[in-house]
Write an enzyme that holds these catalytic residues in place. Structure first.
Site, short mmCIF file in Angstrom:
data_model
loop_
_atom_site.label_atom_id
_atom_site.label_comp_id
_atom_site.label_asym_id
_atom_site.label_seq_id
_atom_site.Cartn_x
_atom_site.Cartn_y
_atom_site.Cartn_z
N HIS A 35 0.82 -1.23 0.00
CA HIS A 35 0.00 0.00 0.00
C HIS A 35 0.85 1.28 0.00
CE1 HIS A 35 -4.16 -1.59 0.36
NE2 HIS A 35 -3.47 -2.66 0.67
N ASP A 37 2.49 2.13 -2.74
CA ASP A 37 2.62 2.63 -4.12
C ASP A 37 1.76 3.86 -4.39
OD1 ASP A 37 0.28 1.07 -4.14
OD2 ASP A 37 0.71 0.12 -6.08
N SER A 68 -11.32 -16.39 -23.21
CA SER A 68 -10.44 -16.86 -22.15
C SER A 68 -10.57 -18.37 -22.04
CB SER A 68 -10.84 -16.21 -20.82
OG SER A 68 -10.24 -16.90 -19.75
N GLY A 123 -4.51 -12.22 -4.59
CA GLY A 123 -3.57 -11.17 -4.21
C GLY A 123 -2.23 -11.32 -4.90
N LEU A 124 -2.22 -12.02 -6.04
CA LEU A 124 -0.96 -12.28 -6.75
C LEU A 124 -0.96 -11.61 -8.12
CD1 LEU A 124 -0.62 -16.03 -5.70
CD2 LEU A 124 0.59 -14.07 -4.71
N ASP A 171 1.71 -3.51 -9.20
CA ASP A 171 1.52 -4.78 -9.89
C ASP A 171 1.94 -4.71 -11.36
OD1 ASP A 171 0.42 -5.24 -7.45
OD2 ASP A 171 -1.66 -5.32 -8.14
C1 GAF Z 1 -2.98 -4.14 -4.95
C2 GAF Z 1 -2.84 -2.92 -5.83
F1 GAF Z 1 -3.19 -3.23 -7.10
C3 GAF Z 1 -1.43 -2.36 -5.81
O1 GAF Z 1 -1.38 -1.16 -6.53
C4 GAF Z 1 -0.93 -2.17 -4.38
O2 GAF Z 1 -1.50 -1.03 -3.80
C5 GAF Z 1 -1.21 -3.41 -3.55
O3 GAF Z 1 -2.55 -3.83 -3.62
C6 GAF Z 1 -0.89 -3.21 -2.10
O4 GAF Z 1 0.48 -3.01 -1.94
O5 GAF Z 1 -2.25 -5.20 -5.45
#
Ligand code: GAF
Length: 382
Positions: A35, A37, A68, A123-124, A171
């Site tokens: 969080h 970024d 897909s 979350g990947l 990401d």
């Molecule tokens: C998600 C978001 F897409 C990223 O931009 C980042 O904020 C992340 O959560 C948390 O670090 O993956």
């Protein structure tokens, strides 16, 4: 048959003509820097070996067609002129947003078929793998002047403006800029980055990912709430972004306890990224990053309040069983944890087993565990 050939063949079957190429982009796991970024801070992700493959070919009828190999297999098709935020929606919105960003260069339209082994909703960064594979494909085909940094922006805009998920650039940067064998140390304000070699195996270590199987989605409220809270805290502190807060002492100027804790997570998390990078650049034992990762988890759990009982149980069980460090990763409210553990089979196996046992005891669904070798960023396969 390789994964690329599978995508090529499936494209040909769906669209009756061969694609012009096949591209791949990976998911990511963030070593530390969660969080930060969207607060102009620091991040340190590695690319997963898992990728999304995009087979892509231009059309002549002015339509966009998306298929897909996951889900029901139906083709989503619409006129390029009808592309608009939310149209199409669901998974198709991610690649459509990228296409929309380059629509002037695609007058005849385009067909895209995707296939993935990035766990979805874990979350990947399955969404970045999707947008970045298509962004790289389209840039190779119609916009070779675009740099990787431009593609990060193109993919981010698709998520933010087209899909409506208010993410930062962690990401997309990981998926497009990571290199095999290294973590990507990125300053999200200046956008400068450095490859930090991360040969955990040589140090007798491994990075386990535990997918708790509990899903999360960024278009939902929690992530956006945190982003707003961070912006509000920065405003009260009179700084452009929480990145500019020099230390936790400066947070005493915030009266609101919730905002103070949100901001404290960002300030301490940025310091943790710098500390981990310092260790990895030095001759120090990389095991010493373990406690820093665990502190990051405590901060996400207590100050940022985005962990879940499953993620907390995973981290606690892993640490009890002898892991050097463990933390939840990604946006939070579900998803995966990352665990730093000795590579020797007994120890890594014991940690994975301890997590399984804890989940069974708590009545949670069995988690999926795999180890991660820092892998290559997005690339053309065929
Ligand atoms: C998600 C978001 F897409 C990223 O931009 C980042 O904020 C992340 O959560 C948390 O670090 O993956």
């Amino acid at each position: 048959m390789t994964a690329a050939e599978r995508a090529q063949q499936a494209f040909t079957e769906r669209f009756g003509t061969a694609p012009e190429g096949v591209w791949a982009a990976p998911g990511r796991v963030n070593v530390i820097g969660e969080h930060t970024d969207y607060n102009d801070g620091f991040v340190l992700p590695v690319a997963l070996p898992h990728t999304t493959r995009a087979a892509v070919g231009r059309r002549t009828d002015g339509r966009l067609a998306l298929a897909s190999l996951q889900g029901d297999g139906a083709v989503v098709a619409l006129a390029m002129a009808d592309l608009a935020p939310g149209r199409p929606d669901g998974w198709a919105g991610y690649p459509a947003g990228v296409v929309d960003g380059l629509r002037d260069l695609l007058p005849g339209g385009v067909s895209v078929l995707v296939d993935t082994d990035v766990p979805v909703g874990a979350g990947l960064s399955s969404s970045a793998a999707l947008t970045c594979s298509v962004a790289l494909a389209l840039s190779d085909l119609v916009a070779p002047h675009l740099t990787r940094a431009d593609l990060v922006e193109l993919a981010r805009r698709s998520e933010n403006d087209f899909v409506g998920a208010p993410t930062g650039i962690l990401d997309q940067s990981a998926s497009l800029l990571c290199e095999a064998g290294s973590a990507l140390f990125l300053d999200t304000r200046s956008r400068t980055s450095e490859q930090v070699p991360l040969d955990l195996a040589a140090a007798g270590l491994e990075l386990l990912v535990v997918d708790t199987g509990t899903s999360h989605t960024h278009a939902d409220g929690g992530y956006g709430d945190r982003r707003r809270e961070c912006e509000e805290a920065a405003m009260h502190l009179g700084v452009p972004a929480l990145r500019d807060v020099p230390d936790v002492a400066a947070l005493s100027a915030l009266d609101d306890d919730v905002l103070r804790r949100r901001a404290r997570h960002i300030v301490t998390e940025n310091a943790r990224v710098l500390e981990v990078v310092r260790v990895l650049r030095s001759d120090a034992d990389p095991r010493t990053i373990g406690p820093v990762l665990s502190e990051g988890h405590a901060s996400l759990r207590d100050d940022f309040e985005i962990s879940t009982p499953e993620l907390d149980a995973c981290v606690a069980a892993a640490l009890d069983a002898g892991a050097h460090g463990a933390r939840m990763v990604g946006g939070g409210f579900g998803g995966s944890a990352v665990v730093l553990v000795d590579r020797d089979r007994d120890r890594a196996g014991a940690v994975a087993q301890a997590v399984q046992k804890r989940f069974a005891k708590e009545g949670y669904a069995a988690p999926r565990t795999f180890d991660v070798v820092p892998s290559a960023g997005a690339r053309r396969l065929l």
